[in-house]
Design a protein around this motif. Structure first.
Motif, PDB file in Angstrom:
ATOM      1  N   GLY A  22       0.835  -1.193   0.000  1.00 21.96           N
ATOM      2  CA  GLY A  22       0.000   0.000   0.000  1.00 21.96           C
ATOM      3  C   GLY A  22       0.866   1.236   0.000  1.00 21.96           C
ATOM      4  N   CYS A  23       0.250   2.393   0.278  1.00 26.10           N
ATOM      5  CA  CYS A  23       1.036   3.622   0.328  1.00 26.10           C
ATOM      6  C   CYS A  23       0.474   4.566   1.380  1.00 26.10           C
ATOM      7  N   TRP A  24       1.344   5.446   1.863  1.00 20.55           N
ATOM      8  CA  TRP A  24       0.981   6.444   2.862  1.00 20.55           C
ATOM      9  C   TRP A  24       0.359   7.656   2.202  1.00 20.55           C
ATOM     10  N   ARG A  25      -0.640   8.248   2.894  1.00 15.89           N
ATOM     11  CA  ARG A  25      -1.240   9.519   2.470  1.00 15.89           C
ATOM     12  C   ARG A  25      -1.473  10.377   3.709  1.00 15.89           C
ATOM     13  N   PRO A  26      -1.743  11.677   3.511  1.00 13.00           N
ATOM     14  CA  PRO A  26      -2.045  12.524   4.675  1.00 13.00           C
ATOM     15  C   PRO A  26      -3.493  12.366   5.118  1.00 13.00           C
ATOM     16  N   THR A  27      -3.788  12.756   6.361  1.00 11.02           N
ATOM     17  CA  THR A  27      -5.167  12.896   6.822  1.00 11.02           C
ATOM     18  C   THR A  27      -5.518  14.378   6.766  1.00 11.02           C
ATOM     19  N   PHE A  39      -4.475   0.413   1.646  1.00 12.45           N
ATOM     20  CA  PHE A  39      -4.266  -0.839   0.910  1.00 12.45           C
ATOM     21  C   PHE A  39      -5.580  -1.117   0.180  1.00 12.45           C
ATOM     22  N   LEU A  40      -5.583  -0.958  -1.124  1.00 11.70           N
ATOM     23  CA  LEU A  40      -6.821  -0.984  -1.888  1.00 11.70           C
ATOM     24  C   LEU A  40      -6.941  -2.270  -2.707  1.00 11.70           C
ATOM     25  N   GLY A  41      -8.146  -2.831  -2.709  1.00  8.02           N
ATOM     26  CA  GLY A  41      -8.436  -3.949  -3.597  1.00  8.02           C
ATOM     27  C   GLY A  41      -7.751  -5.254  -3.239  1.00  8.02           C
ATOM     28  N   ILE A  42      -7.668  -5.566  -1.940  1.00 12.20           N
ATOM     29  CA  ILE A  42      -7.094  -6.849  -1.534  1.00 12.20           C
ATOM     30  C   ILE A  42      -8.170  -7.929  -1.689  1.00 12.20           C
ATOM     31  N   PRO A  43      -7.944  -8.953  -2.500  1.00  9.44           N
ATOM     32  CA  PRO A  43      -8.998  -9.968  -2.686  1.00  9.44           C
ATOM     33  C   PRO A  43      -9.159 -10.846  -1.448  1.00  9.44           C
ATOM     34  N   PHE A  44     -10.411 -11.008  -1.006  1.00 10.59           N
ATOM     35  CA  PHE A  44     -10.669 -11.948   0.089  1.00 10.59           C
ATOM     36  C   PHE A  44     -11.288 -13.238  -0.428  1.00 10.59           C
ATOM     37  N   ALA A  45     -11.654 -13.264  -1.715  1.00 11.83           N
ATOM     38  CA  ALA A  45     -12.269 -14.452  -2.307  1.00 11.83           C
ATOM     39  C   ALA A  45     -11.854 -14.545  -3.768  1.00 11.83           C
ATOM     40  N   GLU A  46     -12.004 -15.731  -4.309  1.00 14.70           N
ATOM     41  CA  GLU A  46     -11.767 -15.912  -5.733  1.00 14.70           C
ATOM     42  C   GLU A  46     -12.839 -15.167  -6.540  1.00 14.70           C
ATOM     43  N   ALA A  47     -12.521 -14.816  -7.758  1.00 13.26           N
ATOM     44  CA  ALA A  47     -13.479 -14.103  -8.611  1.00 13.26           C
ATOM     45  C   ALA A  47     -14.749 -14.937  -8.776  1.00 13.26           C
ATOM     46  N   LEU A  67       1.591  -8.281  -3.909  1.00 11.86           N
ATOM     47  CA  LEU A  67       0.448  -7.776  -4.667  1.00 11.86           C
ATOM     48  C   LEU A  67       0.327  -6.275  -4.452  1.00 11.86           C
ATOM     49  N   ASP A  68       0.338  -5.513  -5.541  1.00  8.24           N
ATOM     50  CA  ASP A  68       0.128  -4.074  -5.423  1.00  8.24           C
ATOM     51  C   ASP A  68      -1.319  -3.791  -5.042  1.00  8.24           C
ATOM     52  N   ALA A  69      -1.495  -3.102  -3.922  1.00  7.78           N
ATOM     53  CA  ALA A  69      -2.827  -2.711  -3.447  1.00  7.78           C
ATOM     54  C   ALA A  69      -2.894  -1.192  -3.467  1.00  7.78           C
ATOM     55  N   LEU A  70      -2.702  -0.632  -4.651  1.00  7.51           N
ATOM     56  CA  LEU A  70      -2.542   0.806  -4.814  1.00  7.51           C
ATOM     57  C   LEU A  70      -3.717   1.469  -5.526  1.00  7.51           C
ATOM     58  N   SER A  71      -4.663   0.673  -6.011  1.00  7.09           N
ATOM     59  CA  SER A  71      -5.844   1.231  -6.671  1.00  7.09           C
ATOM     60  C   SER A  71      -7.025   0.309  -6.414  1.00  7.09           C
TER      61      SER A  71
END
Length: 496
Positions: A22-27, A39-47, A67-71
Motif C-alpha cells: 500500500g502507500c501512505w497519504r495525509p489525513t 491498501f486498496l483492492g485486496i482480494p478476500f475471495a476468488e473471482a 500484490l500491489d494494493a494501490l488502486s
C-alpha cells in the motif's frame, strides 16, 4: 514531507494469503502529523465467475510475490446505475470480492470499523472517495470497506444454488478481517460494523444472525433498509426472472445468461412506477437478504426480540426526509391530488390520519410534496428505528435523527449524513448533495460520536429504551430530545 512524497512512500504487509503493498497519504484536520496508509483492492475471495458465479464465495488462494494494493479493484456494480447520490464509481473486471484497508499504524491493536456500502442491494461501490478511512485513522481507528455481489447474482433465488450469496460475501469478508487485521494494526476483538441504506440494513441483518456473532462487537446503522425477503417471494421473483430470460430457474439455466442480460432482466423486473412504489413500501425490496431457513432462519426483528446480538452496542437512525427527493418531480401533479387520496395511495388509513397529520404539522404546512416524502421516509426508514429499538428492549441502543437541511435541497435527504460520518466534507461531489459550505462543526461532532462508539462502545448521549427515550438530533445546534421519533408512531401499526 510533501503530499507527493507521501504518495510515493510504500508500505508492505503480510496477509494470510500473501504480501500486499500500500502507500501512505495525509489525513485532514489532524492532531499532529498523523498519516494514513491505504491498501486498496485486496482480494478476500476468488473471482465469482464461471463455475463460482452462483456459488458461496471461495477464500482467495495464496499468491506469490507482492500484490500491489494501490488502486481500487473491480466492483460488482457495472456502469452507472443512475441511482446513487454518493460518488461510487464502477471499476470493470472479474475479481469483485475485495477489501480496502486504511490504517494509521501497523503497530498496536487499534479498534476497527468495517463499512458496508449501500445501493438498494443492487448498486453501490466500495470505491467511493467518501468511504476513505483516513480521518477515522487520524482518530485512532483502523477502517475497512468491503465489496459484495449485488442484485440477482448476490441475492436472487436459484434452484440448486446457495441462498443469500451476498450475505455469505459479507461473512467471508468479516472472517478475513478476523484473520488479517492484526497485521494492519487492528484488534480483531474490537470490530464495529457500519453501513448506510442497504449497508445499514446489512449490519442490522448481521446483528440478528446467530452465525455472525463472533465476527463483530458493535453496530452503527445509518438509514438501515432491512430486506428480510420472505422465501416464497424470493423464489417467485427468481422463477419469474427465469421465464423472462427463457431459461430454467437453475444454476445451469441462469449461467447460460450473460451478466449484461441478467442485469437487463433485473432492471426491468424492479422498475418503480406509482403502483410498484406502493408495493415496495408494503412488501419491501424484492432483492436482498432473504429468510432462507439457513443463514436467516427468521426475520431480523424476531431474532433481535429473541435476544440475538443483545450484548452488542447499536447506534441507529435516519435522516428526516430520506425519500422526499423522489417526490419533487411530481410536485406539479401533486397540487391537484386531494390530500386524502394522496394518503390513501401511500397506505395511510383513515383511522390514523388525524394523529399522523397532527404529529407532522410542520411538514404538512410545507405542501403535499413534502408530506408525501415524509410518509415514504417514515414507512420505509423511520418506523424501522423504533421497531428495532423496541425489539432490543434494554439492550444497549442509541437512536439519532439527522435533521440538518441540505443547502441544496432544503431538507435532510437520503445519504446526506454519510460525509459527516466520515468527516469528508472537503471531498468531491459534495455540493450537489449538501450545498455550499456544509457545517464542519456538525461533522466534527457526528464523526466524534462514531469514533466514540468504535473506541468505547458508547456514542456519548443517553441510550434509548424500547419505544421511547432520548434521541440525538444532528443539526445546528446539536441537541438531545425526548421521544424524538414520536411523529412516526401512528404509522407503526402498518409495519416498517
Amino acid at each position: 514531507m510533501t503530499e507527493n512524497a507521501l504518495m510515493t512512500e510504500y508500505i508492505e504487509v503480510e496477509t494470510a494469503a500473501g504480501r500486499v503493498r500500500g502507500c501512505w497519504r495525509p489525513t485532514t484536520g489532524g492532531r499532529g502529523n498523523v498519516r494514513s496508509a491505504a491498501f486498496l483492492g485486496i482480494p478476500f475471495a476468488e473471482a465469482p465467475v464461471g463455475d463460482l458465479r452462483f456459488q458461496a464465495p471461495v477464500p482467495k488462494e495464496p499468491w506469490e510475490g507482492t500484490l500491489d494494493a494501490l488502486s481500487f479493484a473491480p466492483t460488482a456494480q457495472r456502469g452507472d446505475p443512475g441511482v446513487t447520490l454518493i460518488p461510487e464509481p464502477s471499476v470493470p473486471g472479474e475479481s469483485t470480492l475485495n477489501v480496502n484497508v486504511f490504517t494509521p499504524s501497523l503497530d498496536g491493536a487499534l479498534p476497527v470499523l468495517v463499512w458496508i456500502h449501500g445501493g438498494g442491494y443492487f448498486a453501490g461501490s466500495p470505491a467511493s472517495p467518501w468511504y476513505d478511512g483516513r480521518n477515522f485513522n487520524r482518530d485512532g481507528v483502523v477502517t475497512v470497506s468491503i465489496s459484495y455481489r449485488l442484485g440477482f447474482d448476490g441475492f436472487g433465488w436459484i434452484e440448486g444454488a446457495p441462498s443469500n450469496r451476498g450475505v455469505r460475501d459479507w461473512l467471508l469478508a468479516l472472517e478475513w478481517v478476523q484473520q488479517n487485521i492484526a497485521a494492519f494494526g487492528g484488534d480483531p476483538s474490537r470490530v464495529t460494523i457500519a453501513g448506510q441504506s442497504a449497508g445499514g440494513g446489512a449490519v442490522l441483518t448481521l446483528l440478528g444472525m446467530e452465525k455472525a456473532q463472533h465476527l463483530f462487537h458493535g453496530v452503527y446503522a445509518l438509514s438501515g433498509a432491512l430486506a428480510d425477503v420472505a422465501a416464497p417471494r424470493s423464489e417467485a421473483f427468481g422463477r419469474a426472472l427465469a421465464i423472462a430470460g427463457g431459461v430454467e430457474p437453475t444454476v445451469s439455466g441462469f449461467s447460460s445468461l450473460g451478466e449484461e442480460r441478467v442485469l437487463e432482466l433485473q432492471k426491468k423486473a424492479t422498475e418503480l412506477g406509482p403502483k410498484s412504489l406502493t408495493s415496495m413500501i408494503d412488501e419491501g425490496l424484492p432483492l436482498g437478504p432473504s429468510v432462507d431457513g439457513d443463514l436467516l432462519p427468521r426475520p431480523t426483528l424476531e431474532a433481535l426480540a429473541a435476544g440475538v446480538g443483545a450484548e452488542k452496542p447499536l447506534v441507529l437512525g435516519s435522516t428526516d426526509d430520506e425519500f422526499t427527493m423522489a417526490m419533487t418531480g411530481a410536485a406539479k401533479a401533486l397540487r391537484w391530488v386531494p390530500q386524502a387520496l394522496l394518503l390513501n395511495r401511500l397506505g395511510v388509513p383513515k383511522t390514523i390520519r388525524r394523529d399522523y397529520l397532527g404529529a407532522n404539522a410542520d411538514v404538512v404546512a410545507l405542501g403535499k410534496t413534502r408530506l408525501a416524502g415524509r410518509v415514504l421516509t417514515d414507512r420505509m426508514f423511520r418506523t424501522a428505528v423504533l421497531d428495532v429499538a423496541a425489539a432490543r428492549g434494554d439492550a444497549p441502543t442509541w437512536a439519532y435523527r439527522f435533521s440538518w437541511p441540505s443547502g441544496h435541497f432544503g431538507f435532510a435527504e437520503h445519504c446526506l449524513d454519510v460525509p459527516f460520518f466520515f468527516d469528508c466534507l472537503d471531498g468531491p461531489a459534495m455540493e450537489p448533495l449538501a450545498g455550499p459550505n456544509p457545517p464542519q462543526e456538525l461533522a466534527d461532532e457526528l464523526h466524534a460520536a462514531a469514533v466514540s462508539l468504535v473506541v468505547d462502545g458508547d456514542p456519548g448521549w443517553p441510550a434509548h429504551h424500547g419505544d421511547a427515550g432520548t434521541v440525538r438530533v444532528w443539526d445546528t445546534p446539536v441537541r438531545d430530545v425526548a421521544d424524538g421519533y414520536a411523529s412516526v408512531k401512528a404509522l407503526r401499526s402498518l409495519g416498517s
